[in-house]
Design a protein around this motif. Sequence first.
Motif, PDB file in Angstrom:
ATOM      1  N   LEU A  20       5.882   6.994 -11.297  1.00 28.75           N
ATOM      2  CA  LEU A  20       6.076   5.574 -11.565  1.00 28.75           C
ATOM      3  C   LEU A  20       5.051   4.733 -10.815  1.00 28.75           C
ATOM      4  O   LEU A  20       4.491   3.782 -11.374  1.00 28.75           O
ATOM      5  N   ASP A  21       4.777   5.079  -9.567  1.00 26.23           N
ATOM      6  CA  ASP A  21       3.797   4.348  -8.779  1.00 26.23           C
ATOM      7  C   ASP A  21       2.404   4.472  -9.389  1.00 26.23           C
ATOM      8  O   ASP A  21       1.665   3.493  -9.478  1.00 26.23           O
ATOM      9  N   GLN A  22       2.046   5.673  -9.826  1.00 24.57           N
ATOM     10  CA  GLN A  22       0.740   5.869 -10.446  1.00 24.57           C
ATOM     11  C   GLN A  22       0.621   5.097 -11.756  1.00 24.57           C
ATOM     12  O   GLN A  22      -0.438   4.578 -12.082  1.00 24.57           O
ATOM     13  N   ALA A  23       1.703   5.020 -12.504  1.00 21.53           N
ATOM     14  CA  ALA A  23       1.674   4.325 -13.788  1.00 21.53           C
ATOM     15  C   ALA A  23       1.576   2.809 -13.604  1.00 21.53           C
ATOM     16  O   ALA A  23       0.964   2.120 -14.424  1.00 21.53           O
ATOM     17  N   GLN A  24       2.174   2.268 -12.536  1.00 23.79           N
ATOM     18  CA  GLN A  24       2.224   0.826 -12.341  1.00 23.79           C
ATOM     19  C   GLN A  24       1.068   0.279 -11.512  1.00 23.79           C
ATOM     20  O   GLN A  24       0.802  -0.913 -11.532  1.00 23.79           O
ATOM     21  N   SER A  25       0.374   1.128 -10.754  1.00 22.73           N
ATOM     22  CA  SER A  25      -0.646   0.660  -9.817  1.00 22.73           C
ATOM     23  C   SER A  25      -2.008   0.564 -10.483  1.00 22.73           C
ATOM     24  O   SER A  25      -2.339   1.317 -11.399  1.00 22.73           O
ATOM     25  N   ASP A  26      -2.797  -0.367  -9.991  1.00 25.02           N
ATOM     26  CA  ASP A  26      -4.188  -0.458 -10.407  1.00 25.02           C
ATOM     27  C   ASP A  26      -4.982   0.635  -9.700  1.00 25.02           C
ATOM     28  O   ASP A  26      -4.659   1.021  -8.572  1.00 25.02           O
ATOM     29  N   PRO A  27      -6.051   1.136 -10.325  1.00 32.32           N
ATOM     30  CA  PRO A  27      -6.852   2.149  -9.645  1.00 32.32           C
ATOM     31  C   PRO A  27      -7.547   1.549  -8.418  1.00 32.32           C
ATOM     32  O   PRO A  27      -7.898   0.369  -8.394  1.00 32.32           O
ATOM     33  N   LEU A  28      -7.734   2.381  -7.412  1.00 36.36           N
ATOM     34  CA  LEU A  28      -8.393   1.921  -6.194  1.00 36.36           C
ATOM     35  C   LEU A  28      -9.886   1.745  -6.425  1.00 36.36           C
ATOM     36  O   LEU A  28     -10.503   2.504  -7.166  1.00 36.36           O
ATOM     37  N   ASN A  29     -10.449   0.749  -5.786  1.00 38.66           N
ATOM     38  CA  ASN A  29     -11.886   0.510  -5.838  1.00 38.66           C
ATOM     39  C   ASN A  29     -12.459   0.881  -4.475  1.00 38.66           C
ATOM     40  O   ASN A  29     -12.316   0.126  -3.511  1.00 38.66           O
ATOM     41  N   PRO A  30     -13.134   2.025  -4.345  1.00 41.01           N
ATOM     42  CA  PRO A  30     -13.633   2.432  -3.032  1.00 41.01           C
ATOM     43  C   PRO A  30     -14.724   1.509  -2.499  1.00 41.01           C
ATOM     44  O   PRO A  30     -14.982   1.482  -1.298  1.00 41.01           O
ATOM     45  N   TYR A  31     -15.367   0.738  -3.353  1.00 38.01           N
ATOM     46  CA  TYR A  31     -16.428  -0.156  -2.898  1.00 38.01           C
ATOM     47  C   TYR A  31     -15.875  -1.467  -2.348  1.00 38.01           C
ATOM     48  O   TYR A  31     -16.591  -2.226  -1.720  1.00 38.01           O
ATOM     49  N   ASN A  32     -14.602  -1.727  -2.600  1.00 38.05           N
ATOM     50  CA  ASN A  32     -13.972  -2.954  -2.129  1.00 38.05           C
ATOM     51  C   ASN A  32     -13.044  -2.686  -0.938  1.00 38.05           C
ATOM     52  O   ASN A  32     -12.489  -3.610  -0.366  1.00 38.05           O
ATOM     53  N   ALA A  33     -12.891  -1.429  -0.576  1.00 42.24           N
ATOM     54  CA  ALA A  33     -11.977  -1.053   0.498  1.00 42.24           C
ATOM     55  C   ALA A  33     -12.633  -1.283   1.857  1.00 42.24           C
ATOM     56  O   ALA A  33     -13.852  -1.193   1.995  1.00 42.24           O
ATOM     57  N   PRO A  34     -11.827  -1.590   2.879  1.00 41.50           N
ATOM     58  CA  PRO A  34     -12.396  -1.721   4.219  1.00 41.50           C
ATOM     59  C   PRO A  34     -12.824  -0.352   4.743  1.00 41.50           C
ATOM     60  O   PRO A  34     -12.328   0.678   4.286  1.00 41.50           O
ATOM     61  N   PRO A  35     -13.751  -0.311   5.682  1.00 40.72           N
ATOM     62  CA  PRO A  35     -14.178   0.981   6.217  1.00 40.72           C
ATOM     63  C   PRO A  35     -13.045   1.655   6.987  1.00 40.72           C
ATOM     64  O   PRO A  35     -12.197   0.989   7.579  1.00 40.72           O
ATOM     65  N   MET A  36     -13.032   2.984   6.975  1.00 45.94           N
ATOM     66  CA  MET A  36     -11.983   3.712   7.693  1.00 45.94           C
ATOM     67  C   MET A  36     -12.129   3.520   9.197  1.00 45.94           C
ATOM     68  O   MET A  36     -11.154   3.326   9.898  1.00 45.94           O
ATOM     69  N   LEU A  37     -13.336   3.606   9.681  1.00 43.88           N
ATOM     70  CA  LEU A  37     -13.623   3.369  11.092  1.00 43.88           C
ATOM     71  C   LEU A  37     -14.622   2.228  11.167  1.00 43.88           C
ATOM     72  O   LEU A  37     -15.747   2.354  10.685  1.00 43.88           O
ATOM     73  N   ALA A  38     -14.232   1.128  11.748  1.00 41.13           N
ATOM     74  CA  ALA A  38     -15.097  -0.044  11.816  1.00 41.13           C
ATOM     75  C   ALA A  38     -15.463  -0.341  13.263  1.00 41.13           C
ATOM     76  O   ALA A  38     -15.470  -1.482  13.691  1.00 41.13           O
ATOM     77  N   LEU A  39     -15.770   0.710  14.016  1.00 40.40           N
ATOM     78  CA  LEU A  39     -16.089   0.533  15.432  1.00 40.40           C
ATOM     79  C   LEU A  39     -17.422  -0.199  15.570  1.00 40.40           C
ATOM     80  O   LEU A  39     -18.454   0.271  15.100  1.00 40.40           O
ATOM     81  N   GLY A  40     -17.401  -1.347  16.205  1.00 38.44           N
ATOM     82  CA  GLY A  40     -18.627  -2.099  16.453  1.00 38.44           C
ATOM     83  C   GLY A  40     -19.212  -2.764  15.235  1.00 38.44           C
ATOM     84  O   GLY A  40     -20.352  -3.210  15.266  1.00 38.44           O
ATOM     85  N   SER A  41     -18.477  -2.873  14.149  1.00 34.84           N
ATOM     86  CA  SER A  41     -19.025  -3.466  12.936  1.00 34.84           C
ATOM     87  C   SER A  41     -18.898  -4.981  12.932  1.00 34.84           C
ATOM     88  O   SER A  41     -19.481  -5.642  12.095  1.00 34.84           O
ATOM     89  N   GLY A  42     -18.085  -5.535  13.834  1.00 37.90           N
ATOM     90  CA  GLY A  42     -17.881  -6.967  13.862  1.00 37.90           C
ATOM     91  C   GLY A  42     -16.775  -7.432  12.937  1.00 37.90           C
ATOM     92  O   GLY A  42     -16.471  -8.620  12.883  1.00 37.90           O
TER      93      GLY A  42
END
Length: 58
Positions: A20-42
Amino acid sequence: MRRVHVAMLVGLGVLGLVALDQAQSDPLNPYNAPPMLALGSGLAATGGHCAAPPPPAK
């Protein structure tokens, strides 16, 4: 009911919720996602953490 039956019902329920979650959710956009580790990125941290202390009272 035996444990096998209960385990199968719980497994089917979980699979149903995932489907149900897969059917109702929009696909993820990896280019719009925040970085997994943003150490020192500001980038400022967003979101909350349930173990964070509350802000000081004024």
